[in-house]
Design a protein around this motif. Sequence first.
Motif, short mmCIF file in Angstrom:
data_model
loop_
_atom_site.label_atom_id
_atom_site.label_comp_id
_atom_site.label_asym_id
_atom_site.label_seq_id
_atom_site.Cartn_x
_atom_site.Cartn_y
_atom_site.Cartn_z
N GLN A 45 19.27 -13.49 7.14
CA GLN A 45 17.88 -13.51 7.72
C GLN A 45 17.37 -14.90 8.23
N HIS A 46 16.14 -14.73 8.83
CA HIS A 46 15.41 -15.64 9.25
C HIS A 46 16.02 -16.70 10.45
N PHE A 47 16.37 -16.16 11.32
CA PHE A 47 16.95 -16.78 12.56
C PHE A 47 15.72 -17.50 13.56
N GLY A 48 14.59 -16.91 13.28
CA GLY A 48 13.49 -17.19 14.24
C GLY A 48 13.33 -16.23 15.11
N SER A 49 13.55 -16.22 16.58
CA SER A 49 13.62 -17.48 17.27
C SER A 49 13.01 -17.18 18.57
N ARG A 50 11.93 -17.76 19.23
CA ARG A 50 11.25 -17.64 20.24
C ARG A 50 11.41 -18.77 21.10
N VAL A 62 11.92 -24.28 21.02
CA VAL A 62 12.46 -22.97 20.33
C VAL A 62 12.07 -23.00 18.92
N THR A 63 11.69 -21.72 18.21
CA THR A 63 11.53 -21.85 16.93
C THR A 63 12.75 -21.23 16.02
N MET A 64 13.03 -21.89 15.08
CA MET A 64 14.24 -21.75 14.24
C MET A 64 13.91 -21.50 12.55
N GLY A 65 14.47 -20.43 12.35
CA GLY A 65 13.77 -20.04 10.96
C GLY A 65 14.76 -20.78 10.07
N GLU A 66 14.53 -20.65 8.65
CA GLU A 66 15.08 -21.61 7.69
C GLU A 66 16.53 -21.02 6.76
N ARG A 67 16.85 -19.49 7.76
CA ARG A 67 17.88 -19.08 7.44
C ARG A 67 17.94 -18.34 5.78
N GLY A 68 16.78 -18.01 5.17
CA GLY A 68 16.81 -17.78 3.77
C GLY A 68 17.03 -18.65 2.73
N GLU A 69 17.33 -20.22 3.18
CA GLU A 69 17.67 -21.23 2.56
C GLU A 69 16.43 -22.18 2.60
N GLN A 70 15.38 -22.02 1.72
CA GLN A 70 14.03 -22.47 1.91
C GLN A 70 13.93 -24.14 2.04
N ASP A 71 14.95 -24.64 1.01
CA ASP A 71 14.69 -25.90 1.05
C ASP A 71 15.14 -26.75 2.33
N ARG A 72 15.93 -26.02 3.39
CA ARG A 72 16.11 -26.69 4.53
C ARG A 72 14.99 -26.81 5.40
N ALA A 73 14.04 -26.23 5.06
CA ALA A 73 12.91 -26.46 5.89
C ALA A 73 12.33 -27.91 5.72
N GLN A 74 12.71 -28.54 4.61
CA GLN A 74 12.03 -29.75 4.28
C GLN A 74 13.00 -30.97 4.56
N PHE A 81 14.77 -33.22 7.21
CA PHE A 81 14.47 -33.55 8.58
C PHE A 81 15.90 -33.80 9.51
N ARG A 82 16.90 -33.72 8.54
CA ARG A 82 18.37 -33.98 9.32
C ARG A 82 18.77 -32.25 9.52
N ASP A 83 17.99 -31.41 9.30
CA ASP A 83 18.52 -29.99 9.38
C ASP A 83 17.46 -29.30 10.48
N GLN A 84 18.13 -28.38 11.37
CA GLN A 84 17.25 -27.89 12.46
C GLN A 84 16.77 -26.71 11.82
N ALA A 85 16.99 -25.99 10.81
CA ALA A 85 16.48 -24.80 10.33
C ALA A 85 15.03 -25.11 9.80
N GLY A 86 14.07 -24.01 9.96
CA GLY A 86 12.90 -24.38 9.52
C GLY A 86 12.15 -25.22 10.37
N SER A 87 12.40 -25.31 11.54
CA SER A 87 11.82 -26.20 12.47
C SER A 87 11.23 -25.50 14.06
N VAL A 88 10.35 -26.23 14.56
CA VAL A 88 10.28 -26.05 15.82
C VAL A 88 10.88 -27.24 16.66
N LEU A 89 11.86 -26.74 17.70
CA LEU A 89 12.63 -27.84 18.50
C LEU A 89 12.01 -27.97 19.83
N ARG A 90 12.29 -29.13 20.59
CA ARG A 90 11.64 -29.34 21.77
C ARG A 90 12.67 -30.25 22.63
N ILE A 91 12.89 -29.51 23.80
CA ILE A 91 13.85 -30.05 24.52
C ILE A 91 13.91 -30.12 25.97
#
Length: 376
Positions: free
Chosen positions: A153-158, A169-181, A183-193
């Motif tokens: 679950q929770h891939f994002g992504s738009r 690009v939006t990234m879901g936290e992959r069902g592992e909620q603590d990953r969203a906090q 900052f060394r993990d892309q999960a639970g983030s909006v990325l900009r490149i």
Amino acid sequence: MNRKSILAVGFTFLLCTTLPLSAANFKTEKVDITTETVAEGLEHPWGLAFLPDGALLVTERTGSLRIVRNGRTSQPVANVPEVVAAGQGGLLDVALAPNFSTSGTIYFTFSEPGKGGAGTALASAKLIRGENSNRLENVKILVSMNKKTTKGQHFGSRIVIAPDGKLFVTMGERGEQDRAQDFRDQAGSVLRINADGSIPSDNPFADGKKGLPEIWSKGHRNPQGAAWDSLTKSLLAVEHGAMGGDEVNQPKPGRNYGWPVISYGKHYSGAKIGKGTSAAGYEQPLYYWDPSIAPSGLAIYQGSMFPEWQGDLLVGSLKFELLSRLDRDDKGAFTGEERMFDGAFGRIRDVRVAPDGSVYLLTDEANGKIIRLTRG
């Protein structure tokens, strides 16, 4: 109007006046609408882009990229990378580069296999169209989630291309909620490149000291809708909450949107999430739904066909099988919600505004459809 007042605004449901589905008329609060089925027989279509010649480029979550033209759906485009089509994963969003007419470049997201399972990836490629077949060339992975998992679950992504050419690009936290906090993990983030996958020098963590340089914002659960808002000149995103607490957010550089520390929802067990609805250092949503509508797909209406909707948000609902129109004033403040097409089409996965101002919907079904909305 505050969020609680917004939630109290009455919802107007639409009345279908003509059947069958292939040509139906609906009355809404502000305009009469005619709908038509542009294509059907798609396997869980997920993302849609408008090609310059009027054809449609559409992804199927099961792994196929297809072109729809004049009601005919092509065979799968060749050379799409391997995807993990399981759970919520698969071939996901698609977007055209601003210079597509000359470059043929497209961007797409998918659940990429790798060590430990799968993770969200963003790729670019050149679309080559032929008389009898279509293919991708020069496929390049621009983002590959740095920690893969077997969770489904929770891939994002738009994908959103900003006016300056930068990619969000939006990234879901992959069902592992603590990953969203983390900052060394892309999960639970909006990325900009940048368009070539490099990191913009003005990203909030570009120096890599406090977080990954590609991270724009954190604390997101599962953002499955995103669009550039010309009114506020910013990115807007919609994301799934747990039991309640689906959100509209305005991701800003370096900001933390709270998941799972704060939320307007509850865990599926009914337990409180984190610290409640607010805490120092965490951003508030612009709007939230409780109960959840399971939002997926976001368009911000700009067009001539429905001037009554100018600047409003159009959000697909998977759970309630409807299109939510969030009305805004000329400063971008939310003033109410209208719920449209309740149960008429099934689960709405994506929403797009066409160049002519009509609106296209994708339905998340085994026999998925593309529905076009025009003025009645």
